[in-house]
Design a protein around this motif. Structure first.
Motif, short mmCIF file in Angstrom:
data_model
loop_
_atom_site.label_atom_id
_atom_site.label_comp_id
_atom_site.label_asym_id
_atom_site.label_seq_id
_atom_site.Cartn_x
_atom_site.Cartn_y
_atom_site.Cartn_z
N TRP A 149 60.06 -6.98 -44.27
CA TRP A 149 59.80 -7.69 -45.52
C TRP A 149 59.65 -9.19 -45.26
N LEU A 150 58.46 -9.72 -45.52
CA LEU A 150 58.24 -11.16 -45.40
C LEU A 150 58.56 -11.83 -46.74
N SER A 151 59.08 -13.05 -46.67
CA SER A 151 59.56 -13.73 -47.88
C SER A 151 58.43 -14.15 -48.81
N ARG A 152 57.23 -14.34 -48.24
CA ARG A 152 56.04 -14.68 -49.03
C ARG A 152 54.82 -14.26 -48.25
N ASN A 153 53.64 -14.55 -48.78
CA ASN A 153 52.41 -14.21 -48.09
C ASN A 153 52.14 -15.23 -46.97
N PHE A 154 52.15 -14.73 -45.73
CA PHE A 154 51.91 -15.60 -44.58
C PHE A 154 50.57 -15.35 -43.91
N GLY A 155 49.87 -14.29 -44.27
CA GLY A 155 48.59 -13.99 -43.66
C GLY A 155 48.69 -12.86 -42.65
N GLN A 156 47.52 -12.29 -42.33
CA GLN A 156 47.47 -11.10 -41.48
C GLN A 156 48.05 -11.34 -40.09
N HIS A 157 47.69 -12.44 -39.46
CA HIS A 157 48.13 -12.66 -38.09
C HIS A 157 49.64 -12.90 -38.02
N ALA A 158 50.17 -13.67 -38.97
CA ALA A 158 51.61 -13.89 -38.99
C ALA A 158 52.37 -12.59 -39.25
N ALA A 159 51.85 -11.76 -40.14
CA ALA A 159 52.49 -10.48 -40.44
C ALA A 159 52.46 -9.57 -39.22
#
Length: 338
Positions: free
Chosen positions: A82-92
């Motif tokens: 679970w990411l805290s916000r939208n970081f983008g495809q590469h960061a995910a």
């Protein structure tokens, strides 16, 4: 690493899926992956098993979170991140790679264009080519819109011809890498880095495996022109200091050209004279002044290059496992023992 009752090595695979708008596609994809959570064998005899599927929730606008939660409750091999916000495809993707634990890591998209059956072919290619990084390359190109395929091909061409000649034409979101490499990249890569560029820093070479194209699942795509342009800008900014080195070269060259032209103008004044009063003085000051300015910019570009390398997280070195007992060698030996 897994072994069966006969102590035969079975390669474990972590599948990382960044999820942004996957409410309507993730269930289908996970059901396809479920087939390979039992031991499978590739065409060349490599035994492998998908030991975990990491669904990285990138805080998209749909109801993907509930679907991911339900799947993780139903299957013990589905692990949500679970990411805290939208970081983008590469960061995910990097987040999922860092959280993985298997011998190999496969990254693929949520939209269904990547067939899980091709994982076996990626493993075969890695062993045959002795490569720690393999990209899935669509035969005949991906089944996207013409404008998307055109700009994707253009970005890869610009990268390989102008920025870095290493492996740019292979870049794809369908990747197989050793877990050691993937987790290392996830640990050191800086903010905003382009994932595939970061991988080229630590692998000797990457190879491509031709795979059959497949139509995406029906859904609303999250890849707008603005988002694709953002990917391209990240690719350029992550590609290293070659553009800054070009600025340095122009600055240093301009300084020396200006110096010699000023000397030539002074020689002409002394030897032949000029009918226009003050022309020589203007030429000398303009040539030397502009040369000094560009020379200063070149020096600043060199310092900026050092800052950029530190900011994007490019490592000075990476220690790897012994090539005689790493994941590649163990996978190769298991193939020979079959």
């Amino acid at each position: 690493m897994e072994k069966n009752s006969d102590n035969q090595y079975i390669a474990t695979v972590s599948v990382v899926v960044p999820v942004y708008q996957g409410e309507k596609t993730i269930l289908t994809l996970v059901n396809e992956l479920a087939e390979f959570t039992e031991t499978s064998t590739s065409a060349t005899g490599i035994r492998y098993v998908i030991s975990e599927v990491l669904l990285v929730h990138d805080s998209g606008p749909d109801n993907s979170a509930k679907v991911i939660h339900d799947l993780s409750t139903k299957y013990d091999w589905v692990r949500p991140v679970w990411l805290s916000r939208n970081f983008g495809q590469h960061a995910a993707t990097l987040a999922g790679m860092s959280a993985s634990v298997s011998d190999w890591i496969v990254t693929l998209d949520e939209d269904g264009q990547h067939d899980p059956k091709e994982i076996a072919n990626l493993l075969d290619t890695a062993v045959e080519e002795n490569s720690q990084l393999v990209y899935g390359k669509f035969a005949g190109g991906a089944l996207h819109s013409r404008w998307r395929n055109f700009f994707s091909a253009l970005a890869k061409w610009l990268y390989t011809k102008l920025l870095s000649p290493q492996d740019g034409e292979f870049f794809s979101s369908y990747r197989l890498m050793t877990g050691e490499i993937g987790r290392s990249v996830g640990a050191y890569a800086g903010s905003g880095v382009y994932l595939d560029v970061a991988l080229t820093w630590v692998v000797d070479r990457s190879v491509a495996c031709e795979i059959a194209p497949r139509v995406e699942y029906p859904r609303q795509t999250g890849f707008t022109f603005r988002r694709l342009l953002g990917h391209f800008l990240r690719l350029v900014l992550s590609s290293g200091t070659r553009p800054l080195r070009l600025v340095s070269l122009i600055g240093f060259s301009s300084f020396f050209i200006g110096f010699f032209y000023a000397a030539f103008a002074l020689y002409g004044k002394v030897a032949h004279g000029y009918p226009v009063e003050g022309w020589t003085t203007v030429i000398v000051f303009v040539s030397m002044g502009s040369g000094a300015i560009l020379f200063s910019l070149g020096i600043l570009a060199e310092y900026l290059g050092v800052v950029v390398r530190n900011a994007i997280g490019r490592p000075l070195y990476l220690i790897r496992s012994s090539p005689f007992n790493d994941v590649l060698s163990r996978t190769r030996k298991s193939k020979q023992s079959n």
